[in-house]
Design an enzyme around this catalytic site. Sequence first.
Site, PDB file in Angstrom:
ATOM      1  N   ASN A  10       0.953  -1.210   0.105  1.00 25.99           N
ATOM      2  CA  ASN A  10      -0.040  -0.152  -0.066  1.00 25.99           C
ATOM      3  C   ASN A  10       0.917   1.196  -0.007  1.00 25.99           C
ATOM      4  OD1 ASN A  10      -1.915   1.881   0.483  1.00 25.99           O
ATOM      5  ND2 ASN A  10      -2.389   1.492   2.545  1.00 25.99           N
ATOM      6  N   LYS A  12       0.097   4.136  -0.391  1.00 23.74           N
ATOM      7  CA  LYS A  12      -0.591   5.459   0.256  1.00 23.74           C
ATOM      8  C   LYS A  12      -0.227   6.510  -0.739  1.00 23.74           C
ATOM      9  CE  LYS A  12      -0.176   3.123   4.785  1.00 23.74           C
ATOM     10  NZ  LYS A  12      -0.167   3.411   6.222  1.00 23.74           N
ATOM     11  N   HIS A  95      -9.586   1.261   4.507  1.00 25.77           N
ATOM     12  CA  HIS A  95      -8.128   1.567   5.269  1.00 25.77           C
ATOM     13  C   HIS A  95      -8.275   2.464   6.606  1.00 25.77           C
ATOM     14  CE1 HIS A  95      -4.140   2.591   6.434  1.00 25.77           C
ATOM     15  NE2 HIS A  95      -3.933   1.554   5.828  1.00 25.77           N
ATOM     16  N   GLU A  97      -6.978   4.856   7.812  1.00 24.08           N
ATOM     17  CA  GLU A  97      -6.641   6.300   7.432  1.00 24.08           C
ATOM     18  C   GLU A  97      -7.726   6.785   6.700  1.00 24.08           C
ATOM     19  OE1 GLU A  97      -2.750   5.550   5.460  1.00 24.08           O
ATOM     20  OE2 GLU A  97      -2.164   5.170   7.437  1.00 24.08           O
ATOM     21  N   GLU A 165      -5.579  -5.271  10.210  1.00 23.08           N
ATOM     22  CA  GLU A 165      -4.647  -3.921  10.670  1.00 23.08           C
ATOM     23  C   GLU A 165      -4.722  -3.269  11.833  1.00 23.08           C
ATOM     24  OE1 GLU A 165      -2.275  -2.618   6.512  1.00 23.08           O
ATOM     25  OE2 GLU A 165      -4.068  -1.229   7.285  1.00 23.08           O
ATOM     26  N   GLY A 171       2.522   2.031  10.972  1.00 23.73           N
ATOM     27  CA  GLY A 171       3.301   3.388  10.732  1.00 23.73           C
ATOM     28  C   GLY A 171       3.928   3.562  11.934  1.00 23.73           C
ATOM     29  N   SER A 211       3.246  -2.145  10.186  1.00 23.17           N
ATOM     30  CA  SER A 211       4.705  -2.246  10.500  1.00 23.17           C
ATOM     31  C   SER A 211       5.441  -3.646   9.938  1.00 23.17           C
ATOM     32  CB  SER A 211       5.099  -1.769  12.048  1.00 23.17           C
ATOM     33  OG  SER A 211       4.752  -0.452  12.172  1.00 23.17           O
TER      34      SER A 211
HETATM   35  P1  13P Z   1       3.131   0.370   7.564  1.00 23.04           P
HETATM   36  O1  13P Z   1       3.441  -0.817   7.042  1.00 23.04           O
HETATM   37  O2  13P Z   1       3.656   1.576   7.092  1.00 23.04           O
HETATM   38  O3  13P Z   1       2.973   0.229   9.052  1.00 23.04           O
HETATM   39  O4  13P Z   1       1.446   0.529   6.938  1.00 23.04           O
HETATM   40  C1  13P Z   1       0.752  -0.617   7.006  1.00 23.04           C
HETATM   41  C2  13P Z   1      -0.778  -0.074   6.370  1.00 23.04           C
HETATM   42  O5  13P Z   1      -1.327   0.671   6.740  1.00 23.04           O
HETATM   43  C3  13P Z   1      -0.729  -1.014   5.125  1.00 23.04           C
HETATM   44  O6  13P Z   1      -2.203  -0.689   4.827  1.00 23.04           O
END
Ligand code: 13P
Length: 249
Positions: A10, A12, A95, A97, A165, A171, A211
């Site tokens: 992803n 982002k 997601h 976010e 997740e 993150g 992560s």
């Molecule tokens: P990270 O791997 O940066 O923690 O992000 C995970 C994520 O949100 C994947 O969709």
Amino acid sequence: MARRPIIAGNWKMNNTASEAVELVKALKPLVKDAKCDVVVCVPAIDIPAVKKAVHGSKIRLGAQNVHFAEKGAYTGEISAAMLKEYGVQYVIIGHSERRQYFGETDETVNLRTLAAIKAGLTPIVCIGESLEEREGGLTQKVLDRQIAADFAGIEDFSKIVIAYEPIWAIGTGRTATDEQANETIGYIRKRMKKVYAGKNVGRMRIQYGGSMNAKNAKGLMAQPEIDGGLIGGASLKAADFATVVNFDK
Ligand code: 13P
């Protein structure tokens, strides 16, 4: 039948189209012997460039969101048919976010998921609890709510992927332990089998996300309930993402 592992990046809001092409170019030779499904979920505007760049490789194209209406007056949105015409096969939906910053709700996650399936896209639907919820002992309650609401009306779960997740692991560098991730994903599968009995839940793949990186992927992927990963930060570097993809080597 064994579930085929699926590792998805992803990206982002990272990589312009030219940066995206560079990353895919570097990635292609590194994942050519992958035994799992390999997906990159890229910013919508990068899709045409990445479609060309992944040509002839094992890398499949994914998007990061899709609107639920077929078409119409929804300024700024992108429909499933638009993604499909560009060869997009996967789309991340719900997601955390998007739930946190863009008003995504269980209801809109459900509508988007149904629209994606109808158009022949494979949704990667994200669920998971916050740190407060985990520490308050509410993890199962939150997952139960998301399971009931986000997947209502789906008839064949072999056509979707879930990404578990935990928000506190995204993150933050604070990964769930192998056992924690395995246990929670096991819980999700058990619960889904109960709520959506007879709808192919046994064939549905569940990824871990949060992560996950070149160092911890092997341990997570060795867990029996974990069918793959949704990778954020570590998907932005070809070598790191390739190490995750090649977790079995
Ligand atoms: P990270 O791997 O940066 O923690 O992000 C995970 C994520 O949100 C994947 O969709």
